[in-house]
Design a protein around this motif. Sequence first.
Motif, mmCIF file in Angstrom:
data_model
loop_
_atom_site.group_PDB
_atom_site.id
_atom_site.type_symbol
_atom_site.label_atom_id
_atom_site.label_comp_id
_atom_site.label_asym_id
_atom_site.label_seq_id
_atom_site.Cartn_x
_atom_site.Cartn_y
_atom_site.Cartn_z
ATOM 1 N N ARG A 76 -5.758 -1.087 -0.869
ATOM 2 C CA ARG A 76 -4.343 -1.418 -0.655
ATOM 3 C C ARG A 76 -3.916 -1.062 0.870
ATOM 4 O O ARG A 76 -4.398 -0.335 1.451
ATOM 5 C CB ARG A 76 -3.483 -0.656 -1.630
ATOM 6 C CG ARG A 76 -3.502 -1.281 -2.996
ATOM 7 C CD ARG A 76 -2.360 -0.372 -3.973
ATOM 8 N NE ARG A 76 -2.318 -1.072 -5.087
ATOM 9 C CZ ARG A 76 -1.811 -0.819 -6.342
ATOM 10 N NH1 ARG A 76 -1.764 0.556 -6.263
ATOM 11 N NH2 ARG A 76 -1.783 -1.375 -7.364
ATOM 12 N N VAL A 77 -2.914 -1.970 1.285
ATOM 13 C CA VAL A 77 -2.653 -2.030 2.885
ATOM 14 C C VAL A 77 -0.702 -2.211 2.537
ATOM 15 O O VAL A 77 -0.417 -2.908 1.777
ATOM 16 C CB VAL A 77 -2.961 -3.139 3.434
ATOM 17 C CG1 VAL A 77 -2.443 -3.220 4.737
ATOM 18 C CG2 VAL A 77 -4.579 -3.067 3.681
ATOM 19 N N GLY A 78 -0.308 -1.183 3.334
ATOM 20 C CA GLY A 78 1.134 -1.163 3.290
ATOM 21 C C GLY A 78 1.597 -2.230 4.233
ATOM 22 O O GLY A 78 1.239 -2.329 5.434
ATOM 23 N N ASP A 79 2.559 -3.123 3.858
ATOM 24 C CA ASP A 79 3.071 -4.227 4.866
ATOM 25 C C ASP A 79 3.714 -3.150 6.145
ATOM 26 O O ASP A 79 3.428 -3.515 7.301
ATOM 27 C CB ASP A 79 4.345 -4.750 4.260
ATOM 28 C CG ASP A 79 3.632 -5.885 3.337
ATOM 29 O OD1 ASP A 79 2.506 -6.055 3.275
ATOM 30 O OD2 ASP A 79 4.329 -6.298 2.339
ATOM 31 N N PHE A 80 4.407 -2.335 5.654
ATOM 32 C CA PHE A 80 4.576 -1.337 6.687
ATOM 33 C C PHE A 80 4.664 0.069 5.851
ATOM 34 O O PHE A 80 4.907 0.371 4.839
ATOM 35 C CB PHE A 80 6.226 -1.111 7.055
ATOM 36 C CG PHE A 80 6.452 -2.376 8.277
ATOM 37 C CD1 PHE A 80 6.064 -2.275 9.503
ATOM 38 C CD2 PHE A 80 7.097 -3.581 7.797
ATOM 39 C CE1 PHE A 80 6.239 -3.303 10.377
ATOM 40 C CE2 PHE A 80 7.329 -4.433 8.641
ATOM 41 C CZ PHE A 80 7.010 -4.506 9.941
ATOM 42 N N VAL A 81 4.208 1.243 6.834
ATOM 43 C CA VAL A 81 4.336 2.516 6.189
ATOM 44 C C VAL A 81 5.087 3.390 7.185
ATOM 45 O O VAL A 81 4.732 3.423 8.457
ATOM 46 C CB VAL A 81 3.029 3.315 6.019
ATOM 47 C CG1 VAL A 81 3.221 4.576 5.409
ATOM 48 C CG2 VAL A 81 2.227 2.366 4.825
ATOM 49 N N VAL A 82 6.178 3.851 6.753
ATOM 50 C CA VAL A 82 7.110 4.778 7.921
ATOM 51 C C VAL A 82 6.522 6.146 7.444
ATOM 52 O O VAL A 82 6.475 6.808 6.565
ATOM 53 C CB VAL A 82 8.668 4.588 7.481
ATOM 54 C CG1 VAL A 82 9.395 5.614 8.380
ATOM 55 C CG2 VAL A 82 9.186 3.142 7.648
ATOM 56 N N GLU A 83 6.328 6.809 8.670
ATOM 57 C CA GLU A 83 5.689 8.222 8.504
ATOM 58 C C GLU A 83 6.752 9.384 9.091
ATOM 59 O O GLU A 83 7.690 9.087 9.630
ATOM 60 C CB GLU A 83 4.294 8.276 9.755
ATOM 61 C CG GLU A 83 3.333 7.306 9.265
ATOM 62 C CD GLU A 83 2.029 7.302 9.932
ATOM 63 O OE1 GLU A 83 1.011 7.066 9.292
ATOM 64 O OE2 GLU A 83 2.212 7.240 11.261
ATOM 65 N N TYR A 84 6.325 10.598 9.008
ATOM 66 C CA TYR A 84 6.984 11.705 9.335
ATOM 67 C C TYR A 84 5.889 12.715 9.353
ATOM 68 O O TYR A 84 4.691 12.582 9.018
ATOM 69 C CB TYR A 84 8.130 11.985 8.508
ATOM 70 C CG TYR A 84 7.776 12.845 7.146
ATOM 71 C CD1 TYR A 84 8.019 14.089 6.908
ATOM 72 C CD2 TYR A 84 7.025 12.052 5.991
ATOM 73 C CE1 TYR A 84 7.446 14.702 5.890
ATOM 74 C CE2 TYR A 84 6.708 12.698 4.853
ATOM 75 C CZ TYR A 84 6.902 13.902 4.864
ATOM 76 O OH TYR A 84 6.590 14.754 3.851
ATOM 77 N N TYR A 85 6.173 13.768 10.307
ATOM 78 C CA TYR A 85 5.381 14.738 10.465
ATOM 79 C C TYR A 85 5.864 15.825 9.372
ATOM 80 O O TYR A 85 7.055 16.531 8.932
ATOM 81 C CB TYR A 85 5.647 15.644 11.790
ATOM 82 C CG TYR A 85 4.828 14.752 12.843
ATOM 83 C CD1 TYR A 85 3.571 14.953 13.101
ATOM 84 C CD2 TYR A 85 5.695 14.178 13.936
ATOM 85 C CE1 TYR A 85 2.974 13.945 13.949
ATOM 86 C CE2 TYR A 85 5.121 13.405 14.854
ATOM 87 C CZ TYR A 85 3.662 13.398 15.164
ATOM 88 O OH TYR A 85 2.927 12.801 15.860
ATOM 89 N N ARG A 86 4.679 16.339 8.734
ATOM 90 C CA ARG A 86 4.851 17.482 7.763
ATOM 91 C C ARG A 86 3.800 18.719 7.906
ATOM 92 O O ARG A 86 2.532 18.445 8.156
ATOM 93 C CB ARG A 86 4.548 17.175 6.315
ATOM 94 C CG ARG A 86 4.741 18.311 5.209
ATOM 95 C CD ARG A 86 4.678 17.659 3.743
ATOM 96 N NE ARG A 86 3.268 17.524 3.416
ATOM 97 C CZ ARG A 86 3.033 16.646 2.342
ATOM 98 N NH1 ARG A 86 3.770 15.948 1.843
ATOM 99 N NH2 ARG A 86 1.616 16.563 2.335
#
Length: 393
Positions: A76-86
Amino acid sequence: MEKLQPNLATAPAPKIYMHQQEEHYLDIWQKRFVPINDFQTLKQYIGTYLVTTLTVPTTMIQSAMPFRTYRIPSERVGDFVVEYYRQGKLKPLIYVRCSNQHQELLPSMYTKAHESAMELGSRYLLLTNGTTVYFAQLNQLGTDYEPCELQPYAQLIPEKAGLQEQTKPFVRQNLEQLQQSEYLRQLDYEQDWYTIGASVKDELVPVVVNLAEALFDSQSHFSPLTQQAVTLVQDLGLRELRESHIQGVAPAGHYRTLLIHDQAGNYQIASFLVAVATIGNKQTTALYCLFDDERESYQVLQLDLNRSADLNRETEEYVLWHNGRLAKRRDEKMITEALLAKIAEESPDLLVDGRIRFAALPTNCLLQGETPELQHVILQLLNYSQIREYYLR
């Protein structure tokens, strides 16, 4: 609070670029040209919406993001993936799915979005057709997503995530460190730089690392500039190219990416990387230049930074040159002669005593995107690469 609802009907159309004789959009998050169609129109708008309305930092938005990037065994591929730092590492925060802008959101679309977000392990999912938006949060049991109100990016990041900084930020070597070849070779081995080839002369190791880090340093920027037939329009920063993205022997890695156009108004994405290369039976270091088509990046230049280089110890200058060859082929001599003639016509500054030579780079300072000599060489390389592409394709 004002509702953060998108409305594609009020959005300006994305800018159109002429790329390889056809009209395209520039996906600035993927840093690649994409075809013009209803889906891409919606997607470019939603990307802008994430930045302007949800105030997501551009660097935290990944376009066409494969799930396997997060070590998930999925196609699968995300049209967008919004990330953050953990804890200093990038993690998925929002899975974004863009639906057909002319179709209402159907129950099956919600089901697929839930399944994809759950597999990705994102805290939120956003499903939209540009006018209707569905936003949901993973419940406390981690078993399903429940609808919730859209909020700005900063409010979506969990408090326990910690500082929104990466664990090991990129730090350049200083001039003193750059003079220590053995130290740099050791770092190359310990930190998996994959930059210094075994056959690279010790005196050239500092120069090679200096150039590699200048291209990797996204804190410095190449300014818009026109030279000969090429205009550097915008420094797009770094983008990761995987092996599946590349046509040729160039390695995977994080490439410095530039938006350029020629005198005919055609736009192109050019990518640069300095990395270890095997040429013949020797392991050296090469400078790679790649151009894009719609689906992948293809190599237009591989320049040996050890063999095709001269170091002047008196002036402390480093000069690159090239033999003009394209590849092993029967008409190699004829093509090389034609290529040199085209260089003489379009970029005569590249020819010195009949040889392809680039401007001198200083070795007594940290090279940066703003360094005039480096800008000059990059534009020369782009001009040369465009001429090579003419014969390669």
